[in-house]
Scaffold this motif. Structure first.
Motif, PDB file in Angstrom:
ATOM      1  N   SER A 135       0.847  -1.193   0.000  1.00 35.56           N
ATOM      2  CA  SER A 135       0.000   0.000   0.000  1.00 35.56           C
ATOM      3  C   SER A 135       0.884   1.245   0.000  1.00 35.56           C
ATOM      4  CB  SER A 135      -0.878   0.003   1.240  1.00 35.56           C
ATOM      5  OG  SER A 135      -0.080   0.292   2.372  1.00 35.56           O
ATOM      6  N   GLY A 136       0.253   2.398  -0.239  1.00 34.39           N
ATOM      7  CA  GLY A 136       1.004   3.647  -0.283  1.00 34.39           C
ATOM      8  C   GLY A 136       1.770   3.907   1.001  1.00 34.39           C
ATOM      9  N   GLY A 137       1.109   3.695   2.132  1.00 37.39           N
ATOM     10  CA  GLY A 137       1.763   3.931   3.415  1.00 37.39           C
ATOM     11  C   GLY A 137       2.932   2.984   3.636  1.00 37.39           C
ATOM     12  N   GLN A 138       2.743   1.721   3.211  1.00 42.06           N
ATOM     13  CA  GLN A 138       3.834   0.751   3.355  1.00 42.06           C
ATOM     14  C   GLN A 138       5.000   1.120   2.447  1.00 42.06           C
ATOM     15  OE1 GLN A 138       1.471  -2.710   2.440  1.00 42.06           O
ATOM     16  NE2 GLN A 138       1.457  -3.364   4.577  1.00 42.06           N
ATOM     17  N   GLN A 139       4.686   1.562   1.226  1.00 42.35           N
ATOM     18  CA  GLN A 139       5.758   1.972   0.312  1.00 42.35           C
ATOM     19  C   GLN A 139       6.550   3.124   0.907  1.00 42.35           C
ATOM     20  OE1 GLN A 139       4.785   2.459  -3.874  1.00 42.35           O
ATOM     21  NE2 GLN A 139       3.037   1.120  -3.649  1.00 42.35           N
ATOM     22  N   GLN A 140       5.836   4.051   1.557  1.00 46.09           N
ATOM     23  CA  GLN A 140       6.522   5.194   2.137  1.00 46.09           C
ATOM     24  C   GLN A 140       7.460   4.740   3.259  1.00 46.09           C
ATOM     25  OE1 GLN A 140       7.970   7.787   1.590  1.00 46.09           O
ATOM     26  NE2 GLN A 140       6.235   9.112   1.180  1.00 46.09           N
ATOM     27  N   ARG A 141       7.025   3.749   4.056  1.00 47.80           N
ATOM     28  CA  ARG A 141       7.901   3.222   5.100  1.00 47.80           C
ATOM     29  C   ARG A 141       9.146   2.572   4.503  1.00 47.80           C
ATOM     30  NH1 ARG A 141       4.702   1.579  10.076  1.00 47.80           N
ATOM     31  NH2 ARG A 141       2.845   2.831   9.846  1.00 47.80           N
ATOM     32  N   ILE A 142       8.963   1.858   3.395  1.00 46.65           N
ATOM     33  CA  ILE A 142      10.112   1.215   2.755  1.00 46.65           C
ATOM     34  C   ILE A 142      11.073   2.272   2.222  1.00 46.65           C
ATOM     35  CG2 ILE A 142      10.863  -0.335   0.913  1.00 46.65           C
ATOM     36  CD1 ILE A 142       9.357  -1.647   3.281  1.00 46.65           C
ATOM     37  N   ALA A 143      10.501   3.330   1.649  1.00 46.17           N
ATOM     38  CA  ALA A 143      11.357   4.406   1.148  1.00 46.17           C
ATOM     39  C   ALA A 143      12.183   4.992   2.292  1.00 46.17           C
ATOM     40  CB  ALA A 143      10.502   5.484   0.486  1.00 46.17           C
ATOM     41  N   LEU A 144      11.545   5.096   3.449  1.00 43.38           N
ATOM     42  CA  LEU A 144      12.251   5.615   4.619  1.00 43.38           C
ATOM     43  C   LEU A 144      13.335   4.627   5.065  1.00 43.38           C
ATOM     44  CD1 LEU A 144      12.246   7.911   6.693  1.00 43.38           C
ATOM     45  CD2 LEU A 144      10.658   6.570   8.065  1.00 43.38           C
ATOM     46  N   ALA A 145      12.980   3.347   5.075  1.00 41.85           N
ATOM     47  CA  ALA A 145      13.956   2.322   5.471  1.00 41.85           C
ATOM     48  C   ALA A 145      15.166   2.353   4.537  1.00 41.85           C
ATOM     49  CB  ALA A 145      13.304   0.939   5.443  1.00 41.85           C
ATOM     50  N   ARG A 146      14.900   2.501   3.236  1.00 40.75           N
ATOM     51  CA  ARG A 146      15.986   2.529   2.264  1.00 40.75           C
ATOM     52  C   ARG A 146      16.901   3.727   2.502  1.00 40.75           C
ATOM     53  NH1 ARG A 146      14.498   3.339  -4.011  1.00 40.75           N
ATOM     54  NH2 ARG A 146      13.985   5.402  -3.200  1.00 40.75           N
ATOM     55  N   ALA A 147      16.302   4.849   2.928  1.00 38.40           N
ATOM     56  CA  ALA A 147      17.107   6.055   3.131  1.00 38.40           C
ATOM     57  C   ALA A 147      17.914   5.992   4.427  1.00 38.40           C
ATOM     58  CB  ALA A 147      16.202   7.285   3.126  1.00 38.40           C
ATOM     59  N   ILE A 148      17.372   5.342   5.474  1.00 37.14           N
ATOM     60  CA  ILE A 148      18.092   5.391   6.750  1.00 37.14           C
ATOM     61  C   ILE A 148      19.047   4.217   6.948  1.00 37.14           C
ATOM     62  CG2 ILE A 148      16.403   6.820   7.944  1.00 37.14           C
ATOM     63  CD1 ILE A 148      15.160   4.429   9.123  1.00 37.14           C
ATOM     64  N   VAL A 149      18.877   3.152   6.155  1.00 37.12           N
ATOM     65  CA  VAL A 149      19.723   1.980   6.356  1.00 37.12           C
ATOM     66  C   VAL A 149      21.187   2.306   6.065  1.00 37.12           C
ATOM     67  CG1 VAL A 149      19.603   0.967   4.042  1.00 37.12           C
ATOM     68  CG2 VAL A 149      19.770  -0.524   6.022  1.00 37.12           C
ATOM     69  N   ILE A 150      21.432   3.318   5.245  1.00 34.50           N
ATOM     70  CA  ILE A 150      22.818   3.672   4.916  1.00 34.50           C
ATOM     71  C   ILE A 150      23.427   4.585   5.983  1.00 34.50           C
ATOM     72  CG2 ILE A 150      22.487   3.422   2.423  1.00 34.50           C
ATOM     73  CD1 ILE A 150      22.267   6.510   2.275  1.00 34.50           C
ATOM     74  N   GLU A 151      22.699   4.801   7.081  1.00 33.23           N
ATOM     75  CA  GLU A 151      23.151   5.691   8.146  1.00 33.23           C
ATOM     76  C   GLU A 151      23.626   7.029   7.578  1.00 33.23           C
ATOM     77  OE1 GLU A 151      25.935   3.429  10.484  1.00 33.23           O
ATOM     78  OE2 GLU A 151      24.530   1.759  10.563  1.00 33.23           O
ATOM     79  N   PRO A 152      22.698   7.758   6.995  1.00 31.73           N
ATOM     80  CA  PRO A 152      23.076   9.003   6.318  1.00 31.73           C
ATOM     81  C   PRO A 152      23.465  10.086   7.317  1.00 31.73           C
ATOM     82  CG  PRO A 152      20.693   8.813   6.401  1.00 31.73           C
ATOM     83  CD  PRO A 152      21.246   7.524   6.960  1.00 31.73           C
ATOM     84  N   ASP A 153      24.267  11.044   6.848  1.00 34.65           N
ATOM     85  CA  ASP A 153      24.615  12.181   7.691  1.00 34.65           C
ATOM     86  C   ASP A 153      23.418  13.092   7.873  1.00 34.65           C
ATOM     87  OD1 ASP A 153      27.177  11.293   7.932  1.00 34.65           O
ATOM     88  OD2 ASP A 153      27.876  12.355   6.149  1.00 34.65           O
ATOM     89  N   VAL A 154      22.615  13.199   6.809  1.00 33.46           N
ATOM     90  CA  VAL A 154      21.428  14.048   6.851  1.00 33.46           C
ATOM     91  C   VAL A 154      20.304  13.314   6.134  1.00 33.46           C
ATOM     92  CG1 VAL A 154      20.460  16.301   6.270  1.00 33.46           C
ATOM     93  CG2 VAL A 154      22.908  16.110   6.700  1.00 33.46           C
ATOM     94  N   LEU A 155      19.115  13.406   6.713  1.00 28.60           N
ATOM     95  CA  LEU A 155      17.942  12.814   6.083  1.00 28.60           C
ATOM     96  C   LEU A 155      17.113  13.940   5.469  1.00 28.60           C
ATOM     97  CD1 LEU A 155      16.323  10.174   5.707  1.00 28.60           C
ATOM     98  CD2 LEU A 155      15.214  10.643   7.898  1.00 28.60           C
ATOM     99  N   LEU A 156      16.820  13.821   4.179  1.00 23.48           N
ATOM    100  CA  LEU A 156      16.076  14.864   3.480  1.00 23.48           C
ATOM    101  C   LEU A 156      14.743  14.294   3.013  1.00 23.48           C
ATOM    102  CD1 LEU A 156      19.023  16.141   1.241  1.00 23.48           C
ATOM    103  CD2 LEU A 156      18.230  17.127   3.397  1.00 23.48           C
ATOM    104  N   LEU A 157      13.660  14.931   3.417  1.00 23.40           N
ATOM    105  CA  LEU A 157      12.339  14.400   3.093  1.00 23.40           C
ATOM    106  C   LEU A 157      11.513  15.457   2.374  1.00 23.40           C
ATOM    107  CD1 LEU A 157      12.280  13.509   6.729  1.00 23.40           C
ATOM    108  CD2 LEU A 157      11.884  11.627   5.170  1.00 23.40           C
ATOM    109  N   ASP A 158      11.102  15.181   1.158  1.00 22.42           N
ATOM    110  CA  ASP A 158      10.307  16.147   0.393  1.00 22.42           C
ATOM    111  C   ASP A 158       8.835  15.742   0.391  1.00 22.42           C
ATOM    112  OD1 ASP A 158       9.383  18.138  -1.170  1.00 22.42           O
ATOM    113  OD2 ASP A 158      10.682  17.733  -2.895  1.00 22.42           O
ATOM    114  N   GLU A 159       8.058  16.376   1.216  1.00 24.59           N
ATOM    115  CA  GLU A 159       6.624  16.094   1.356  1.00 24.59           C
ATOM    116  C   GLU A 159       6.343  14.599   1.384  1.00 24.59           C
ATOM    117  OE1 GLU A 159       3.917  18.548  -0.461  1.00 24.59           O
ATOM    118  OE2 GLU A 159       5.298  20.187  -0.853  1.00 24.59           O
ATOM    119  N   PRO A 160       6.988  13.886   2.302  1.00 25.05           N
ATOM    120  CA  PRO A 160       6.872  12.420   2.257  1.00 25.05           C
ATOM    121  C   PRO A 160       5.478  11.922   2.604  1.00 25.05           C
ATOM    122  CG  PRO A 160       7.974  13.091   4.264  1.00 25.05           C
ATOM    123  CD  PRO A 160       7.804  14.328   3.436  1.00 25.05           C
ATOM    124  N   LEU A 161       4.668  12.745   3.240  1.00 27.83           N
ATOM    125  CA  LEU A 161       3.378  12.240   3.702  1.00 27.83           C
ATOM    126  C   LEU A 161       2.211  12.716   2.847  1.00 27.83           C
ATOM    127  CD1 LEU A 161       3.926  12.813   7.527  1.00 27.83           C
ATOM    128  CD2 LEU A 161       4.561  10.855   6.122  1.00 27.83           C
TER     129      LEU A 161
END
Ligand SMILES: Nc1ncnc2c1ncn2[C@@H]1O[C@H](COP(=O)(O)OP(=O)(O)OP(=O)(O)O)[C@@H](O)[C@H]1O
Ligand SMILES: [Mg+2]
Lengths: 358, 288
Positions: A135-161
């Motif tokens: 679902s859309g909400g689940q896809q958004q969680r996966i997108a978040l997981a993909r972005a944070i798994v690399i332990e980024p220095d900065v997390l950038l979110l463009d209207e994620p919700l």
């Protein structure tokens, strides 16, 4: 985790200036929201931090280092898009593992990290599925997981919700904040939704037309708007043309139509000079509609109700006092007043703010 | 009549003119060809009506036909590969260009306004003995005598690529256009260079377009007889030239029918394989 600095950033697209000289300081670990109406340059700023756009002028520093010439794939940032941007031809697990393959992560650890990330976003069992099967909400969680798994220095979110429906959006916003606090990553969040911004941010950057209007903590931006734009954009406000007659150490004396003379606390009129035109800002929630007499120290003005907008636990009244039209948003527990009712408007001067006038 | 029944009938009513045309202009003639292929052409030149397997026996057993069929498939394969290698970058540039996309697409369509035969024959003016290239080389003193550049396998492939390249570019372009550019940005942000992002994301997602373009190039290339006729030598006949030869020159319609059905069967099988394979790939990749 790193701080982000923008030093006099300007971005022009041909003749269009999308971002006018902007300076921002985003401290390490903070959750900072860029808030503003459509087209005000939020995405442009975010894409410049990400390295997807080059600033026309100015410097960007991440963790104190100038990154203007560092290509995006070397900046170590987590990016989440409004439309999720998951790779449709890869499974969820492969999507999440994507960034790890470009880092020195042993292949045994990749699976563990992917699973940890999926558990963090509370979707531990969907690794084998394709994005389309979520679902859309689940896809958004996966997108978040993909972005944070690399332990980024900065997390950038463009209207994620913004692609989610209202209920899900509120759940996700709590969830997102929980995850951000858990990993403590510096986060830049873009939205045009003021309630999102107020609920989630450590600091809000209100933007309009490519310029920063105000930077501050949510309650600061909300209670002490630095401009008429901010007052109107964050919640509903009544703005009355007024005059400042005196500035004392404690308060600023204002003469306003309808309400007459009142004293606004000095800290709620930081930009106002000693004498001259001013604007009185009255938040719609601070204007109480009542049949009773006002208690001591509270202004009271007779008025008539012109329209009623019932919203469940709250109601928005459009009222008229003398020649002034005002709106008031009140909590109610019984019946709202009706159109045509003669009532009193109560206002505490300490709830008002004042801006320099034109 | 119920609403469902009416809704179920509506597509058929709307399709019926097209279906009628396809039935009359494609299916019926095809049936004729099938029937023809079992007739026999006698030595007197008349067609003998009946059910004879002679044409089929000849077409299927004669190594001559088999070799030319293989040669045809080889030329079509090379042409398709050349079109893919040349067409993909062009399609990529058009899909990613900012301002002048419409103009570039128009330029791509421009050749379609000129007859394919004329476009093919134009190569004679370029590569012929007294063509532009030879004249220029003579004038420059690079050569003393004109070189024979035309009428070989290479010029056949050249002509086919010239004819088929736009089909490849258009198909790849359409699939590239359908790919969200955020996907590449996302890949870059995760640490992939632009090249890695292309191989990991853009190329796999554009494969359906590449496959569709490839199929089109292959089928059109394998079925052509004009290009080998105009630009090929005596040894460069392709399978459709045999059909042409049998039907137009020898007036042997029964044999020509059997040969054309053979080509149709081979190309049809290819389309079926493509359909089946891509249909499955589509499911597996979960593409929209
Ligand atoms: N590639 C571009 N070329 C020309 N102008 C652009 C380009 N990208 C953005 N702009 C302009 O820059 C301004 C800011 O755009 P931006 O996308 O940053 O707005 P935004 O605040 O993210 O708006 P929204 O809430 O609608 O996403 C707009 O006026 C837009 O038209
Ligand atoms: Mg935007």
């Amino acid at each position: 985790m790193s701080s982000v600095h923008l030093n006099n950033i300007v971005k022009r697209f041909g003749a269009v200036t999308a971002v006018h000289s902007t300076s921002l300081e985003i401290p390490e670990g903070a959750f900072v929201t860029l808030l503003g109406p459509s087209g005000c340059g939020k995405t442009t700023n975010l894409r410049m931090i990400a390295g997807l756009l080059d600033p026309t002028e100015g410097e960007i520093l991440i963790g104190g280092k100038r990154v203007n010439d560092v290509p995006i794939h070397k900046r170590n940032l987590g990016l989440v898009f409004q439309n999720y941007a998951l790779f449709p031809h890869k499974t969820v697990a492969d999507n999440v593992a994507f960034g790890l393959k470009y880092r020195d992560v042993p292949s045994d650890d990749i699976a563990t990290k992917v699973q940890d990330a999926l558990e963090l976003v509370q979707l531990p069992d969907v690794g084998d599925r394709y994005p389309k099967e979520l679902s859309g909400g689940q896809q958004q969680r996966i997108a978040l997981a993909r972005a944070i798994v690399i332990e980024p220095d900065v997390l950038l979110l463009d209207e994620p919700l913004s692609a989610l429906d209202a209920n899900l959006r509120e759940d996700m916003r709590v969830e997102l904040k929980r995850i951000q606090e858990r990993i403590g990553v510096t986060t830049v969040f873009v939205t045009h939704d003021q309630s999102e911004a107020l609920a989630m941010s450590d600091q809000i950057v209100v933007m309009s037309d490519g310029r920063v209007e105000q930077v501050g903590a949510p309650e600061e931006v909300y209670n002490t708007p630095a401009s008429e734009f901010v007052a109107n954009f964050l919640g509903a406000s009544n703005i009355l043309a007024a005059r400042c007659t005196r500035r004392g150490p404690e308060g600023v004396d204002i003469e306003a139509p309808t309400f007459g003379k009142l004293t606004v606390p000095a800290e709620k009129a930081p930009n106002l000079g000693s004498e001259g035109p001013a604007k009185l800002v009255i938040r719609a929630e601070k204007l109480l509609v009542s049949r009773d007499e006002a208690p001591e120290g509270v202004l009271s003005v007779p008025a008539t109700i012109e329209a009623v907008d019932y919203q469940g636990q709250a109601v928005r009244y459009f009222v008229r006092a003398d020649d002034t039209q005002l709106q008031a948003i009140n909590m109610i527990d019984q019946h709202p007043f009706a159109t045509g009712d003669a009532i009193n408007l109560h206002l505490r001067p300490i709830d008002c703010a004042a801006l320099p006038g034109d | 009549m119920s609403v469902e029944a009416r809704e179920a009938r509506q597509p058929w009513i709307l399709l019926s003119p097209a279906l009628t045309a396809i039935f009359l202009l494609l299916f019926v003639p095809l049936l004729f060809i099938v029937v023809y292929s079992f007739w026999l052409r006698t030595s007197t030149g008349a067609d003998q009506v009946g059910f004879f397997l002679d044409n089929w026996r000849e077409a299927l057993s004669d190594a001559f036909y088999r070799d030319i069929l293989l040669f045809t498939l080889k030329i079509a394969t090379i042409t398709t590969l050349v079109c893919a290698v040349m067409g993909y970058p062009a399609a990529y540039v058009i899909a990613r260009s900012k301002g002048n996309k419409a103009l570039l697409l128009l330029l791509l369509m421009l050749p379609f306004w000129i007859s394919y035969i004329i476009r093919t024959m134009s190569w004679i003016n370029i590569l012929g003995v007294s063509g532009a290239l030879n004249t220029a080389l003579l004038w420059l003193g690079v050569i003393n005598e004109p070189i024979q550049m035309l009428y070989n396998q290479t010029t056949v492939i050249l002509g086919l690529v010239h004819f088929l390249l736009p089909f490849m570019i258009l198909n790849v372009f359409v699939s590239l256009e359908g790919i969200d550019t955020n996907l590449e940005d996302a890949a870059n942000s995760l640490g992939a260079t632009r090249m890695q992002a292309f191989w990991q994301v853009t190329l796999p997602l554009s494969l359906p377009g590449l496959a569709a373009g490839g199929l089109l190039c292959f089928v059109l290339g394998a079925g052509t007889y004009i290009t080998p006729l105009v630009l090929g030598g005596p040894g460069d006949a392709m399978f459709a030239n045999l059909v042409f030869e049998a039907i137009i020159t020898q007036l042997n319609w029964p044999l020509g029918s059997a040969l054309s059905l053979m080509l149709l069967a081979v190309l049809g099988a290819l389309v079926l394989i493509y359909n089946r394979y891509l249909g499955m790939a589509q499911l597996m990749k979960g593409l929209g």
